[in-house]
Enzyme design. Structure first.
Site, mmCIF file in Angstrom:
data_model
loop_
_atom_site.group_PDB
_atom_site.id
_atom_site.type_symbol
_atom_site.label_atom_id
_atom_site.label_comp_id
_atom_site.label_asym_id
_atom_site.label_seq_id
_atom_site.Cartn_x
_atom_site.Cartn_y
_atom_site.Cartn_z
ATOM 1 N N HIS A 94 -3.815 3.058 7.423
ATOM 2 C CA HIS A 94 -3.169 2.354 8.653
ATOM 3 C C HIS A 94 -2.265 3.711 9.200
ATOM 4 C CE1 HIS A 94 -3.093 -2.130 7.076
ATOM 5 N NE2 HIS A 94 -4.363 -1.982 7.638
ATOM 6 N N GLU A 133 0.714 -1.187 0.243
ATOM 7 C CA GLU A 133 -0.276 0.029 0.334
ATOM 8 C C GLU A 133 0.549 1.261 0.454
ATOM 9 O OE1 GLU A 133 -2.261 -0.581 3.790
ATOM 10 O OE2 GLU A 133 -0.921 -0.228 4.748
#
Length: 289
Positions: free
Chosen positions: A247, A209
């Site tokens: 996150h 990511e």
């Protein structure tokens, strides 16, 4: 074959007397994981779901011959819980807790360089060898035993990719959720090394990511060291610079590093096809096999 965990892994659950710890300990045992003890300061002598609880991880590991622990401890105390586990003979510690202060993890990271124990996480779903053992919160019902390894920063992406693989009859050796925090134990390269060394892993999925440069570094490792084919996925392509997406580590700085484009380009340059969707990732894996 598998990496890190199998049916012989003997597990201590840190925080087993709490709601999350008890629930997931029971889920792990239902899956077949050999949970042999719990460890909670001041709770020694109790039992949870038939599992003996000890005051310390060291005592639990010694009395029950454990070789791994999984941490379900609130963020303020999780750093200390990881430290306690690292000061034992355990081979593996899996930290599920989200929100551990970065300064606590910086201290843990320094300690990791001084011990042989491996840490997975924090802020991760854990690790699973299908049909044998799972440490963490992964939904075991979507996994099947097979020959594809998986390493991912995202739990949700892990589930989506695995569901696509399993629905095609493509099983997994081991799936490792490494976590999305800025400071983690096991990283992409660590996991890729394990899968490259495993003769039963015929292909690997790597789910990354935005944020940081771990995926770019992993791409260089793949190009220079791996014969096992790898397919990739990068989440966060539409995230605006400077905005954290989910996150703690998934944030693109204004310098242009850590973008989805830079990660995809690095992987492509290393010969790693990157799917636009989890279904396309499964397409690439199917082509490898």
């Amino acid at each position: 074959m598998s990496v890190l965990v199998d049916s012989d892994t003997r597990v201590v659950v840190q925080g087993i007397t709490g709601g999350e710890g008890k629930f997931h300990a029971e889920q792990m045992m239902d899956y077949g994981t050999n949970v042999v003890a719990g460890a909670v300061p001041g709770k020694g002598g109790q039992e949870v779901a038939g599992v003996p609880v000890y005051d310390t991880v060291a005592q639990a590991a010694r009395e029950e011959d454990a070789d791994a622990s999984v941490v379900f401890v609130p963020p303020a105390f999780a750093g200390d819980a990881i430290f306690e586990a690292l000061d034992t003979s355990l081979d593996l510690v899996v930290a599920i807790t989200e929100g551990i202060p970065t300064q606590d993890m910086a201290k843990v990271n320094k300690r990791l360089s001084e011990v042989d124990t491996r840490l997975i996480g924090p802020n991760c779903p854990g690790i699973i060898t299908p049909g044998e053992s799972k440490l963490g919160i992964l939904p075991g019902n979507i996994f099947e035993s097979g020959d594809v390894g998986l390493v991912s920063r995202s739990g949700t992406l892990t589930y989506q990719v695995v569901d696509n693989l399993t629905s095609r009859g493509i099983g997994q050796t081991t799936a490792i959720g490494i976590g999305g925090d800025p400071i983690i134990g096991t990283d992409f390269i660590d996991a890729l090394e394990l899968f490259e060394a495993d003769p039963d892993t015929k292909a690997v999925v790597m789910c990354g990511e935005i944020g940081g440069e771990d995926e770019e570094e992993a791409a260089r490792y793949i190009a220079e060291n791996m014969d096992t084919p790898v397919a990739g996925f990068i989440a966060g392509r539409t995230a605006p610079p400077g905005k954290r997406m989910g996150h703690a580590g998934a944030i693109v700085s204004g310098s242009g590093t850590g973008t989805a484009e830079s990660k995809i380009n690095a992987l492509n340059d290393a010969g790693v096809p990157v799917g636009d969707t989890p279904n396309e990732v499964a397409d690439h894996i199917e082509d490898f096999l």
